[in-house]
Design an enzyme around this catalytic site. Structure first.
Site, PDB file in Angstrom:
ATOM      1  N   GLU A   1      69.447  81.977  23.973  1.00  0.00           N
ATOM      2  CA  GLU A   1      69.416  83.399  23.614  1.00  0.00           C
ATOM      3  C   GLU A   1      69.363  84.253  24.871  1.00  0.00           C
ATOM      4  O   GLU A   1      68.781  83.853  25.867  1.00  0.00           O
ATOM      5  CB  GLU A   1      68.158  83.632  22.745  1.00  0.00           C
ATOM      6  CG  GLU A   1      67.977  85.044  22.250  1.00  0.00           C
ATOM      7  CD  GLU A   1      66.758  85.166  21.328  1.00  0.00           C
ATOM      8  OE1 GLU A   1      66.645  84.385  20.354  1.00  0.00           O
ATOM      9  OE2 GLU A   1      65.920  86.036  21.596  1.00  0.00           O
TER      10      GLU A   1
ATOM     11  N   ASP B   1      68.469  88.291  25.844  1.00  0.00           N
ATOM     12  CA  ASP B   1      67.850  89.442  25.174  1.00  0.00           C
ATOM     13  C   ASP B   1      67.961  90.766  25.932  1.00  0.00           C
ATOM     14  O   ASP B   1      67.671  90.839  27.127  1.00  0.00           O
ATOM     15  CB  ASP B   1      66.335  89.202  25.004  1.00  0.00           C
ATOM     16  CG  ASP B   1      66.019  88.086  24.032  1.00  0.00           C
ATOM     17  OD1 ASP B   1      66.849  87.789  23.167  1.00  0.00           O
ATOM     18  OD2 ASP B   1      64.917  87.514  24.159  1.00  0.00           O
TER      19      ASP B   1
ATOM     20  N   GLU C   1      65.800  93.997  24.823  1.00  0.00           N
ATOM     21  CA  GLU C   1      64.824  94.502  23.850  1.00  0.00           C
ATOM     22  C   GLU C   1      64.255  95.808  24.390  1.00  0.00           C
ATOM     23  O   GLU C   1      63.900  95.902  25.571  1.00  0.00           O
ATOM     24  CB  GLU C   1      63.698  93.491  23.626  1.00  0.00           C
ATOM     25  CG  GLU C   1      64.208  92.174  23.059  1.00  0.00           C
ATOM     26  CD  GLU C   1      63.095  91.250  22.597  1.00  0.00           C
ATOM     27  OE1 GLU C   1      62.974  91.032  21.393  1.00  0.00           O
ATOM     28  OE2 GLU C   1      62.341  90.757  23.458  1.00  0.00           O
TER      29      GLU C   1
END
Ligand SMILES: *[C@@H]1O[C@H](CO)[C@@H](O)[C@H](O)[C@H]1NC(C)=O
Ligand SMILES: *[C@@H]1O[C@H](CO)[C@@H](O)[C@H](O)[C@H]1NC(C)=O
Ligand SMILES: *[C@@H]1O[C@H](CO)[C@@H](O)[C@H](O)[C@H]1NC(C)=O
Ligand SMILES: *[C@@H]1O[C@H](CO)[C@@H](O)[C@H](O)[C@H]1NC(C)=O
Ligand SMILES: *[C@@H]1O[C@H](CO)[C@@H](O)[C@H](O)[C@H]1NC(C)=O
Ligand SMILES: *[C@@H]1O[C@H](CO)[C@@H](O)[C@H](O)[C@H]1NC(C)=O
Ligand SMILES: *[C@@H]1O[C@H](CO)[C@@H](O)[C@H](O)[C@H]1NC(C)=O
Length: 291
Positions: free
Chosen positions: A104, A106, A108
């Site tokens: 993953e 990210d 955020e």
């Protein structure tokens, strides 16, 4: 480390079945994404398909995932964040593989009081392990306008861009025994209650009297190497010859971009797993000692 390194090298040869590169000039969230959490009250798409709003309130947040799965790609998303008090909320844009031992990448956005800065939080996960966090302030207010957030993932590096300025690079140090994301990913976007950690290390909670909290997404663009068989996790038949002809496929930072990255790190970085012991309580991982 030896075994891990061998495993990764093996998978590098046993690559996933891919079709030719796919260019989606986004602009229709309804066609490209499905709701994975929440409902159409919390995930609304504009009439023309190009704008998505995700809402968090006391009853739910929302998460969408792309139908497409790809290995390597260049993803661009315009995002505008919750305009009022948003402390404790997390708005996200991240490619991730299916399943629990996920790879993953990210972006955020950690909410805050309206008069305090949003924090950009980045991370990389390999086989379900993250702990590679870097956080930044932004040089603009991400609540007032759409800005362009991009992820470039190729065999050489992962680059996070904000309005074309690189803010982070994660290099492929497979040769040094360090894991690098390789599993097929989908693109996800979400808004959720992250108040156990997101704002002031979890001390500041969501104020639901300020709900609903809505973030906006627009004009998603994806140029990626499609995985045709999503149940194939690495034992497929090889590369599409087209996949390597994209300009992003072998892209690494130019020397000017290296300067831009240094500018961001010198002026806007708040936290770094490679230098802040509280983020790496068991010691800094080996890539922190490589240039
Ligand atoms: C967007 O995609 C949806 C679902 O495929 C479709 O029903 C709709 O007509 C599309 N909208 C536009 C403007 O193309
Ligand atoms: C990482 O780099 C190695 C070469 O050092 C290469 O063999 C491997 O395919 C790359 N990994 C991925 C997932 O692209
Ligand atoms: C977003 O940034 C990328 C380059 O980093 C660029 O190719 C793309 O056109 C930009 N998209 C928009 C809508 O500005
Ligand atoms: C990169 O830095 C140069 C100055 O060193 C600046 O002129 C340029 O606008 C910057 N580009 C980006 C995309 O941040
Ligand atoms: C998305 O792209 C369209 C077509 O280029 C443009 O008119 C629109 O302003 C863009 N949306 C945003 C939020 O920038
Ligand atoms: C997809 O991949 C799985 C796992 O490798 C394999 O068992 C299956 O036969 C493949 N399906 C197709 C249609 O190729
Ligand atoms: C791929 O799937 C097979 C069969 O489900 C499993 O044994 C294997 O561990 C998986 N490999 C990875 C890298 O996830």
């Amino acid at each position: 480390m030896g075994a891990t390194s061998k495993t990764i090298q093996l998978f590098a040869f046993l690559l996933i079945s891919l079709s030719s590169v796919h260019l989606a000039h986004g602009n229709n969230f309804s066609a490209q994404f499905e709701i994975a959490w929440g409902d159409s009250e919390h995930a609304k798409v504009s009439e023309d398909g190009s704008v998505l709003s995700l809402t968090l309130d006391q009853s739910s947040g929302a998460r969408l995932q792309s139908h497409d799965m790809y290995q390597y790609g260049r993803l661009d998303m315009l995002i505008k964040l919750v305009p009022h008090n948003s402390q404790g909320t997390v708005t996200t844009f991240y490619p991730s593989s299916d399943g629990s031992d996920q790879d993953e990448i990210d972006f955020e956005f950690l909410g805050n009081y309206a008069d305090k800065e949003y924090v950009l939080h980045t991370n990389v996960w390999t086989r379900g392990t993250g702990h590679r966090e870097q956080q930044f302030r932004l040089w603009f207010d991400p609540r007032t306008d759409f800005h362009n957030y991009s992820i470039l993932w190729n065999p050489f590096n992962i680059i996070w861009y904000v309005d074309d300025t690189p803010v982070r690079v994660f290099r492929n140090y497979t040769a040094e025994g360090i894991q690098y994301p390789y599993l097929p990913m989908r693109t996800l976007v979400s808004i959720w209650n992250g108040d156990s950690w997101a704002t002031d290390n979890g001390k500041t909670k969501i104020d639901y009297s300020q709900a609903p909290f809505t973030s906006w997404y627009a004009n998603y663009t994806e140029s990626a190497c499609m995985v045709t068989n999503s149940t194939d996790n690495g034992s497929g038949s090889g590369w599409s010859p087209d996949c390597g002809t994209n300009p992003w496929f072998d892209r690494t930072l130019s020397s000017e971009e290296m300067n831009n990255l240094t500018w961001v790190h010198d002026n806007y970085m708040i936290a770094n797993y490679c230098t802040d012991a509280y983020l790496s309580p068991n010691g800094f991982p080996p890539e922190c000692y490589l240039s």
